[in-house]
Scaffold this motif. Sequence first.
Motif, PDB file in Angstrom:
ATOM      1  N   SER A  86      57.363  53.421  20.482  1.00  0.00           N
ATOM      2  CA  SER A  86      57.477  52.405  19.289  1.00  0.00           C
ATOM      3  C   SER A  86      58.816  52.698  18.793  1.00  0.00           C
ATOM      4  O   SER A  86      59.307  53.796  18.509  1.00  0.00           O
TER       5      SER A  86
ATOM      6  N   THR B 100      59.264  51.565  15.875  1.00  0.00           N
ATOM      7  CA  THR B 100      58.942  51.565  14.307  1.00  0.00           C
ATOM      8  C   THR B 100      58.556  52.731  13.648  1.00  0.00           C
ATOM      9  O   THR B 100      58.136  53.040  12.411  1.00  0.00           O
TER      10      THR B 100
ATOM     11  N   LEU C  90      53.305  53.962  24.181  1.00  0.00           N
ATOM     12  CA  LEU C  90      52.839  52.799  24.602  1.00  0.00           C
ATOM     13  C   LEU C  90      52.485  52.567  26.209  1.00  0.00           C
ATOM     14  O   LEU C  90      53.425  53.261  26.872  1.00  0.00           O
TER      15      LEU C  90
END
Length: 76
Positions: A42, A44, A54
């Motif tokens: 990610s 973020t 992920l």
Amino acid sequence: MTSNIVLSPKPYALPSVVLNDYVRFSRPGVYTVQVQDSRVTSITTRMGTPSERLTLASNRLELTILPADAKWQQDQ
């Protein structure tokens, strides 16, 4: 399959991949192939914190492997 692509709602197609480099079929039949990759992180994630991993999965692809004919086998 390495690249730095930012994922988006728009589908992204990888350049052509030679399937025989990853999978070998030893018998004729109908097979389903799907690629999963967990090397995605990610963007973020905050500095100093572990990246969230992920797992992405491709669409399933159905392959029919036919028996080799005698002439083809002789030529190999």
